[in-house]
Scaffold this active site. Sequence first.
Site, PDB file in Angstrom:
ATOM      1  N   ASN A  90      41.896  -9.841  65.885  1.00 21.34           N
ATOM      2  CA  ASN A  90      41.803  -8.671  66.781  1.00 21.34           C
ATOM      3  C   ASN A  90      40.424  -8.017  66.730  1.00 21.34           C
ATOM      4  O   ASN A  90      40.258  -6.871  66.347  1.00 21.34           O
ATOM      5  CB  ASN A  90      42.915  -7.662  66.492  1.00 21.34           C
ATOM      6  N   ASP A 150      48.050 -10.418  65.213  1.00 21.46           N
ATOM      7  CA  ASP A 150      48.242  -9.267  64.335  1.00 21.46           C
ATOM      8  C   ASP A 150      47.603  -8.011  64.906  1.00 21.46           C
ATOM      9  O   ASP A 150      46.478  -8.030  65.404  1.00 21.46           O
ATOM     10  CB  ASP A 150      47.659  -9.532  62.945  1.00 21.46           C
ATOM     11  N   ASN A 276      50.210   0.401  59.547  1.00 21.63           N
ATOM     12  CA  ASN A 276      51.152  -0.408  60.324  1.00 21.63           C
ATOM     13  C   ASN A 276      51.408  -1.728  59.600  1.00 21.63           C
ATOM     14  O   ASN A 276      50.470  -2.493  59.407  1.00 21.63           O
ATOM     15  CB  ASN A 276      50.557  -0.684  61.704  1.00 21.63           C
ATOM     16  N   ASP A 303      45.901  -7.086  54.048  1.00 17.91           N
ATOM     17  CA  ASP A 303      45.816  -6.403  55.342  1.00 17.91           C
ATOM     18  C   ASP A 303      44.676  -5.379  55.299  1.00 17.91           C
ATOM     19  O   ASP A 303      44.805  -4.246  55.779  1.00 17.91           O
ATOM     20  CB  ASP A 303      47.138  -5.725  55.713  1.00 17.91           C
ATOM     21  N   HIS A 307      38.276   1.348  58.657  1.00 16.67           N
ATOM     22  CA  HIS A 307      38.025   2.233  59.796  1.00 16.67           C
ATOM     23  C   HIS A 307      36.898   3.191  59.434  1.00 16.67           C
ATOM     24  O   HIS A 307      36.809   3.649  58.288  1.00 16.67           O
ATOM     25  CB  HIS A 307      39.265   3.049  60.143  1.00 16.67           C
TER      26      HIS A 307
END
Length: 428
Positions: A90, A150, A276, A303, A307
């Site tokens: 992504n 994902d 998430n 995961d 950010h």
Amino acid sequence: MSKTLIRGAKVLGGEPQDVLIDGGTVAEVGSGLSAEGAQVVEAGGKVLLPGLVDLHTHLREPGREDSETVLTGTRAAASGGYTAVFAMANTFPVADTAGVVEQVWRLGKEHGYCDVQPIGAVTVGLEGKKLAELGAMHESAAGVTVFSDDGKCVHDAVIMRRALEYVKAFDGVVAQHAQEPRLTEGAQMNEGVVSAELGLGGWPAVAEESVIARDVLLADHVGSRVHICHLSTAGSVEIVRWAKSRGIRVTAEVTPHHLLLTDELVRSYNPVYKVNPPLRTERDVLALREALADGTIDIVATDHAPHPHEDKDCEWAAAAMGMVGLETALSVVQETMVDTGLLDWAGVAERMSFTPARIGRAEGHGRPVSAGEPANLTLVDTAYRGPVDPAGFASRSRNTPYEGRELPGRVTHTWLRGKATLVDGKLT
């Protein structure tokens, strides 16, 4: 070629031994080893593991280099003891073509802190409408074997079936982000007592469990491999356990944060806890630990979701979902699984190196610490305990839920094919 002699290391937590690295290979494992001209590392009883392998990493490049780059992400990986990571698709543009996955793969080769294996998107643009170039990505220089949307669920059963059929031809695997979109519209946290008290939109466990149930049945029908990303509920554990008892080719991962943290932390309204799938209940956490211990859950995957500051330092509803995890994963696993007696260090090696390498077909990784094997290794000071300080992270982002929290264990050295990428806790 250079030689390194690691003295007195507890290989997979066993009795202290010496390990001689010659070039890119483990040359010898035994007691009282010596080697002329070798660089000596006094392990002093530290635990020596095969280099860790993360099947679920977000490196953000291309497109979101303000969050992370392949360079900063692989430096974070080396700091955490990883020698290989699988980079999620992504990105911007999405890694749904041979060109994009090759770009990410080549960036990994250039920087050299760990191997980077791109994950290809299942559908074009992660839109869930049309299969991406699965065969072309597999045949590319990147040799993609794992495919995932994902961040989004492959919610269309027909598309999911076709993907499973397609990857079966080359023994690939579809890694599913199990989230029924209609059941999670406007969801902000786990649906339960806390969400009701806080008035935040609830994210029900069934939104995850229903997709997993469908997909294990599809995998059984097709005879293909399916992998469940970041499994987070006790109900999901039971579905995977049932599927495995039937011989269905399913594997599953759990994140470190789902092994430790619960939805009670959301009472602080601190967006660092927004993720998430969401943090679940204490009952779920205990079920996940038990399932990881008994092998129902196959692996730990970080995961790692970096950010920038502005995407997390805001009100809860507007904040991005995700946590960084590469540099703290092993410490959290030590706290939740080893120090509790649920796993020994050999079990950790199985779940954080051997098995993820096998699922992703990561050649040269997840190998035994024995003569003739690639020298992909990590040395861990398991006696260390101290607070987490994100200011010292190699990652470009700092959105960790563990800031100031005391965690055990510290990676002191990492070797990628015999080359030290981390020495005494510092990147080379």
